[in-house]
Design a protein around this motif. Structure first.
Motif, PDB file in Angstrom:
ATOM      1  N   LEU A 226      -4.931   8.032 -12.227  1.00  0.00           N
ATOM      2  CA  LEU A 226      -4.896   7.158 -11.035  1.00  0.00           C
ATOM      3  C   LEU A 226      -5.592   7.763  -9.862  1.00  0.00           C
ATOM      4  CD1 LEU A 226      -0.775   6.596 -11.294  1.00  0.00           C
ATOM      5  CD2 LEU A 226      -2.760   4.949 -11.680  1.00  0.00           C
ATOM      6  N   GLN A 227      -6.667   7.023  -9.411  1.00  0.00           N
ATOM      7  CA  GLN A 227      -7.391   7.552  -8.203  1.00  0.00           C
ATOM      8  C   GLN A 227      -7.458   6.618  -7.196  1.00  0.00           C
ATOM      9  OE1 GLN A 227     -10.871   8.499 -10.306  1.00  0.00           O
ATOM     10  NE2 GLN A 227     -10.400  10.508 -10.957  1.00  0.00           N
ATOM     11  N   LYS A 228      -7.552   7.104  -6.128  1.00  0.00           N
ATOM     12  CA  LYS A 228      -7.711   6.218  -4.871  1.00  0.00           C
ATOM     13  C   LYS A 228      -8.951   5.348  -4.936  1.00  0.00           C
ATOM     14  CE  LYS A 228      -6.416   7.405  -0.474  1.00  0.00           C
ATOM     15  NZ  LYS A 228      -6.556   7.753   0.776  1.00  0.00           N
TER      16      LYS A 228
ATOM     17  N   ILE B  99       2.778   4.849  -7.200  1.00  0.00           N
ATOM     18  CA  ILE B  99       2.985   6.151  -8.324  1.00  0.00           C
ATOM     19  C   ILE B  99       2.187   7.011  -7.825  1.00  0.00           C
ATOM     20  CG2 ILE B  99       2.858   6.715 -10.666  1.00  0.00           C
ATOM     21  CD1 ILE B  99       3.120   3.716 -11.743  1.00  0.00           C
ATOM     22  N   ARG B 100       0.814   6.745  -7.273  1.00  0.00           N
ATOM     23  CA  ARG B 100      -0.055   8.087  -7.058  1.00  0.00           C
ATOM     24  C   ARG B 100       0.140   8.553  -5.513  1.00  0.00           C
ATOM     25  NH1 ARG B 100      -3.833   7.430  -3.689  1.00  0.00           N
ATOM     26  NH2 ARG B 100      -4.229   5.246  -4.062  1.00  0.00           N
TER      27      ARG B 100
ATOM     28  N   GLU C   8       3.127  10.708  -5.585  1.00  0.00           N
ATOM     29  CA  GLU C   8       3.100  11.737  -6.339  1.00  0.00           C
ATOM     30  C   GLU C   8       4.164  11.738  -7.441  1.00  0.00           C
ATOM     31  OE1 GLU C   8       3.030  15.311  -4.130  1.00  0.00           O
ATOM     32  OE2 GLU C   8       0.970  14.798  -3.241  1.00  0.00           O
ATOM     33  N   ILE C   9       4.699  10.561  -7.952  1.00  0.00           N
ATOM     34  CA  ILE C   9       5.378  10.441  -8.829  1.00  0.00           C
ATOM     35  C   ILE C   9       4.589  10.836 -10.304  1.00  0.00           C
ATOM     36  CG2 ILE C   9       6.388   8.940 -10.559  1.00  0.00           C
ATOM     37  CD1 ILE C   9       7.487   7.313  -8.322  1.00  0.00           C
ATOM     38  N   ALA C  10       3.338  10.376 -10.324  1.00  0.00           N
ATOM     39  CA  ALA C  10       2.411  10.828 -11.678  1.00  0.00           C
ATOM     40  C   ALA C  10       0.955  10.680 -11.250  1.00  0.00           C
ATOM     41  CB  ALA C  10       2.727   9.937 -12.952  1.00  0.00           C
ATOM     42  N   HIS C  11       0.115  11.125 -12.043  1.00  0.00           N
ATOM     43  CA  HIS C  11      -1.295  11.139 -11.946  1.00  0.00           C
ATOM     44  C   HIS C  11      -2.112  10.271 -12.828  1.00  0.00           C
ATOM     45  CE1 HIS C  11      -0.851  14.367  -8.760  1.00  0.00           C
ATOM     46  NE2 HIS C  11      -0.394  14.914  -9.567  1.00  0.00           N
ATOM     47  N   GLU C  12      -0.963   9.834 -13.459  1.00  0.00           N
ATOM     48  CA  GLU C  12      -1.448   8.718 -14.578  1.00  0.00           C
ATOM     49  C   GLU C  12      -0.654   7.567 -15.017  1.00  0.00           C
ATOM     50  OE1 GLU C  12      -3.078  10.966 -18.074  1.00  0.00           O
ATOM     51  OE2 GLU C  12      -1.050  10.444 -19.023  1.00  0.00           O
ATOM     52  N   TYR C  13      -1.121   6.493 -15.394  1.00  0.00           N
ATOM     53  CA  TYR C  13      -0.127   5.433 -15.822  1.00  0.00           C
ATOM     54  C   TYR C  13      -0.829   4.894 -17.212  1.00  0.00           C
ATOM     55  CZ  TYR C  13       2.041   0.900 -15.283  1.00  0.00           C
ATOM     56  OH  TYR C  13       2.809  -0.255 -15.920  1.00  0.00           O
TER      57      TYR C  13
ATOM     58  N   SER D 134       0.740  -1.211   0.128  1.00  0.00           N
ATOM     59  CA  SER D 134      -0.137   0.008   0.019  1.00  0.00           C
ATOM     60  C   SER D 134       0.702   1.338  -0.074  1.00  0.00           C
ATOM     61  CB  SER D 134      -1.068  -0.025   1.118  1.00  0.00           C
ATOM     62  OG  SER D 134      -0.243   0.064   2.330  1.00  0.00           O
ATOM     63  N   PHE D 135       2.096   1.040   0.134  1.00  0.00           N
ATOM     64  CA  PHE D 135       2.899   2.128   0.018  1.00  0.00           C
ATOM     65  C   PHE D 135       3.115   3.157   1.373  1.00  0.00           C
ATOM     66  CE2 PHE D 135       3.319   0.253  -4.073  1.00  0.00           C
ATOM     67  CZ  PHE D 135       4.682   0.583  -4.450  1.00  0.00           C
ATOM     68  N   SER D 136       2.630   2.573   2.201  1.00  0.00           N
ATOM     69  CA  SER D 136       2.680   3.461   3.694  1.00  0.00           C
ATOM     70  C   SER D 136       4.066   3.735   3.903  1.00  0.00           C
ATOM     71  CB  SER D 136       1.990   2.800   4.690  1.00  0.00           C
ATOM     72  OG  SER D 136       0.616   2.476   4.466  1.00  0.00           O
ATOM     73  N   THR D 137       4.888   2.853   3.769  1.00  0.00           N
ATOM     74  CA  THR D 137       6.280   3.399   3.988  1.00  0.00           C
ATOM     75  C   THR D 137       6.756   4.318   3.249  1.00  0.00           C
ATOM     76  OG1 THR D 137       6.891   0.789   4.437  1.00  0.00           O
ATOM     77  CG2 THR D 137       8.885   2.593   3.981  1.00  0.00           C
ATOM     78  N   ALA D 138       6.720   4.392   1.861  1.00  0.00           N
ATOM     79  CA  ALA D 138       7.357   5.497   1.004  1.00  0.00           C
ATOM     80  C   ALA D 138       6.396   6.825   1.286  1.00  0.00           C
ATOM     81  CB  ALA D 138       7.163   5.126  -0.273  1.00  0.00           C
TER      82      ALA D 138
END
Length: 295
Positions: free
Chosen positions: A274-276, A260-261, A264-269, A232-236
């Protein structure tokens, strides 16, 4: 240093910005591609070999021995990429952590054994005592190695001094007990719930408050924090909020996109916005929903 300086080869799929690097692929293989003694802090929350469903892939090995062998491989790789004065935290199921504790004792060093304790709103086992904690090992390369421990950054209220306001008569002159203290090794931190702001659609999400304590204690601003099982990328996300830089690996594309979202690397892939995903991780109905369903 650029992100490419941390890897022997960056031909695997990845995305990055100034504070976050995320690689898509098998964690063990990407760890092998990471340069030795290059990161300051590692937090690893691997699959527990208990049959959890990660996007259609269940974390279940053929045998306990096979699973433990795999764990020892990524643990060795983590110690290889860890700086000599770095710290390495990792979690595992209660039934497997004793084997890995002994392995680290024999080959590296165990600094502390932490119990992450939480309450559960669900029904516990009726045939045994249900588990309401997960173990965490704080380790480093050797008993002679130096390591970061920022005690002043993680102080918590001391019940004796802050809440009960007792006087310590052993001191001359007597004076109140300290109102703050360094946490012990039992951490009572709530799990992430469905309606919490930080919730992500991931089956084993760890709370940001848990990662915050670890990152504040064992790293400094500007340090590199590695999570080989991004999830879930809580660490990052927490590392970045605290002024650190994050490297994360993830094998599942759906979770890779969370990273990625969330960093905040990008808002699309690949053309996808990219939305929650605010849907529940479980199909089980709440007590309230079950009651309405029965009406």
């Amino acid at each position: 240093m650029s992100w490419s300086d941390y890897f022997t080869d960056t031909s695997f799929e990845h995305m990055h910005n100034d504070h976050s690097f995320i690689g898509l692929g098998d964690s063990l293989e990407l760890l092998k591609n990471t340069r030795s003694a290059s990161v300051d802090l590692i937090f690893a929350d691997p699959p527990y070999n208990i049959g959890k469903d990660f996007g259609g892939v269940k974390d279940k090995w053929e045998s306990k021995g096979e699973y433990l062998d795999w764990c020892k491989c990524w643990i060795d790789e983590c110690f290889r990429v860890l700086k000599d004065d770095g710290s390495f935290y990792f979690m595992n199921a209660t039934q497997f952590i004793p084997y890995l504790d002994v392995y680290v004792q024999e080959n590296y060093n165990v600094l502390s054994r932490i119990v992450w304790s939480y309450d559960s709103s669900g029904v516990q086992s009726k045939r045994m005592f249900g588990s309401l904690y997960e173990p965490i090992l704080l380790t480093n390369k050797s008993s002679k190695a130096t390591y970061t421990f920022n005690a002043q950054d993680i102080l918590v209220d001391a019940k004796t001094g802050s809440e009960r306001q007792l006087i310590d008569y052993r001191k001359d002159p007597p004076q109140p007990y300290n109102t703050k203290k360094v946490p012990g090794n039992v951490w009572e931190i709530p799990r992430v719930r469905f309606k919490m702001e930080e919730y992500e659609n991931h089956p084993t999400q760890k709370p940001e408050s848990l990662l915050e304590r670890i990152i504040l204690a064992s790293s400094n601003k500007g340090d590199i924090v590695l999570d080989p099982f991004g999830g879930s990328f809580s660490t990052a996300a927490t590392a970045i909020k605290l002024g650190r830089k994050a490297i994360s690996f993830e094998i599942e594309p759906a979770y890779y996109k969370i990273g990625i979202r969330r960093t905040e690397i990008a808002h699309e892939y690949k053309g996808e916005a990219l939305q929650k995903d605010k849907s529940r991780k479980t199909r089980n109905l709440s007590k309230k929903d079950r009651g309405q369903h029965q009406i």
